[in-house]
Design an enzyme around this catalytic site. Sequence first.
Site, mmCIF file in Angstrom:
data_model
loop_
_atom_site.group_PDB
_atom_site.id
_atom_site.type_symbol
_atom_site.label_atom_id
_atom_site.label_comp_id
_atom_site.label_asym_id
_atom_site.label_seq_id
_atom_site.Cartn_x
_atom_site.Cartn_y
_atom_site.Cartn_z
ATOM 1 N N ARG A 152 -43.274 10.270 -26.627
ATOM 2 C CA ARG A 152 -44.443 11.029 -26.146
ATOM 3 C C ARG A 152 -44.096 12.520 -26.065
ATOM 4 N NH1 ARG A 152 -44.869 11.344 -21.035
ATOM 5 N NH2 ARG A 152 -44.656 9.126 -20.565
ATOM 6 N N TYR A 157 -68.595 22.055 -34.318
ATOM 7 C CA TYR A 157 -68.575 20.605 -34.530
ATOM 8 C C TYR A 157 -69.207 19.896 -33.317
ATOM 9 C CZ TYR A 157 -66.664 15.894 -34.434
ATOM 10 O OH TYR A 157 -66.519 14.546 -34.318
ATOM 11 N N ASP A 159 -60.875 27.691 -34.671
ATOM 12 C CA ASP A 159 -60.809 26.373 -35.294
ATOM 13 C C ASP A 159 -60.892 26.605 -36.801
ATOM 14 O OD1 ASP A 159 -61.350 23.913 -36.429
ATOM 15 O OD2 ASP A 159 -62.507 23.188 -34.721
ATOM 16 N N LYS A 219 -58.638 16.351 -41.589
ATOM 17 C CA LYS A 219 -59.435 16.881 -42.715
ATOM 18 C C LYS A 219 -58.541 17.369 -43.851
ATOM 19 C CE LYS A 219 -62.521 16.176 -39.513
ATOM 20 N NZ LYS A 219 -62.828 14.824 -39.206
HETATM 21 O O1 P1T Z 1 -61.990 14.235 -35.469
HETATM 22 P P1 P1T Z 1 -60.889 15.041 -34.868
HETATM 23 O O2 P1T Z 1 -59.605 14.985 -35.613
HETATM 24 O O3 P1T Z 1 -60.725 14.797 -33.418
HETATM 25 O O4 P1T Z 1 -61.325 16.599 -35.015
HETATM 26 C C1 P1T Z 1 -62.425 17.140 -34.367
HETATM 27 C C2 P1T Z 1 -62.954 18.332 -35.138
HETATM 28 C C3 P1T Z 1 -62.612 19.609 -34.708
HETATM 29 N N1 P1T Z 1 -63.064 20.709 -35.367
HETATM 30 C C4 P1T Z 1 -63.847 20.603 -36.452
HETATM 31 C C5 P1T Z 1 -64.322 21.847 -37.130
HETATM 32 C C6 P1T Z 1 -64.206 19.352 -36.941
HETATM 33 O O5 P1T Z 1 -64.988 19.293 -38.034
HETATM 34 C C7 P1T Z 1 -63.777 18.178 -36.270
HETATM 35 C C8 P1T Z 1 -64.179 16.816 -36.712
HETATM 36 N N2 P1T Z 1 -65.270 16.805 -37.572
HETATM 37 C C9 P1T Z 1 -65.865 15.689 -38.109
HETATM 38 C C10 P1T Z 1 -65.455 14.440 -37.863
HETATM 39 C C11 P1T Z 1 -67.014 15.945 -38.996
HETATM 40 O O6 P1T Z 1 -67.425 15.050 -39.774
HETATM 41 O O7 P1T Z 1 -67.524 17.071 -38.972
#
Ligand code: P1T
Length: 385
Positions: free
Chosen positions: A51, A103, A175, A200
């Site tokens: 962790r 998002y 971000d 992503k």
């Molecule tokens: O899904 P996660 O790894 O927790 O990330 C969140 C997140 C944060 N910032 C941006 C700009 C994002 O697009 C996302 C997650 N977005 C999607 C799942 C989507 O389909 O837009």
Amino acid sequence: MAKKTMKFATRVIHVGGYPDKETGAIMPPIYQTSTYVQSSPGKHKGYEYTRSHNPTRTRLEECLASLEEAKYSIVASSGMAIVTLILHALPEGSNILCGDDVYGGTYRILTTVFNKIHNIHFIDTTDTSAVELAMKEYKPKLIWLESPTNPLLRITDIKKITDLSKKHKVLSVVDNTFMSSYFQKPLTLGADIVMHSLTKYMNGHSDVVGGCMMTNNKSFYDKCWTLQNSLGPSQAPFDSWLVLRGLKTLAIRMEAHQKNAFKIAKYLEGHSLVEKVVYPGLKSHPQHKIAKKQMTGFGGMITFFLKGDIKKSKKFLENVKLFALAESLGGVESLIEHPAIMTHHSIPKKVRDELGISDNLIRLSVGIEDCDDLIDDLEAAFKTI
Ligand code: P1T
């Protein structure tokens, strides 16, 4: 060769990607372990418990820090886990400015979780004077920027906002998920912290959920690391290994995403059933000049508005075959989605309407397939409406 002199496409492969010292294995081992043996209480080789730290994750953090030209990096189990660490690191009751088009999950955590701890103010961060006014009025501790935004692809002038942040002593976070470290480096534009959903482009293969943050601010890094260790959203070793593997092709993948996205954006712009196309690389994009100034490419995300209502949007989405109808983005395969019903549904309809996240808005994450096949797929779906 020193890390600093290596070019980006070399760093994605070699920083954190050195051969295993013990065996010479060219690929890093997956340290699939929860704990580490100590020779005497407190005497260990830098690792006590997964962790807190894990050697596979350490390699990934090393690579990510280098890609964003940062000293420190934290890898967590999701992008949202990183949002959690950053916002918990602020003193209770802080004022926070956040871009109004972010998002849906970021909007949700701010309006259902962190609104109980801090005071959240949404603001159009593309409007520099509105940001300065809000900084004077609220004296915020932090400003949260998404650029380009999800899903409207609006671009904030990062340098202008981080100059203001410095003047008003506000921490700035960008971000950078949509551009990846390949096309945009917010720390070099003055941001204090950069974060990504590793789920992503950075991983790129739709087989991991993860998140990261990078910074040169040691005390903020320490706070976030302590929170990760306390709250526990650390990434599992196998997932870190997969991201390390995915990152190796980041440079060539991003070029391929962009090449296809450009072609598709132009194809959509000329289509009689399309009302409007939003792609930062098009001259018609309202902040195209800012995009050109602060990004080295325009990425693989396209937003477009169909001519028609929700029925037509649904029919179109049901009839694509190569584009998969799914949430998420940034994988090698093309995805398509409907933000109002899917990724941004947690934003109240009134707010969505004000922002322009309408029922005829469709978001594409353009993959790296042969572009002719992708255009044929879209064309066939258009024929059904
Ligand atoms: O899904 P996660 O790894 O927790 O990330 C969140 C997140 C944060 N910032 C941006 C700009 C994002 O697009 C996302 C997650 N977005 C999607 C799942 C989507 O389909 O837009």
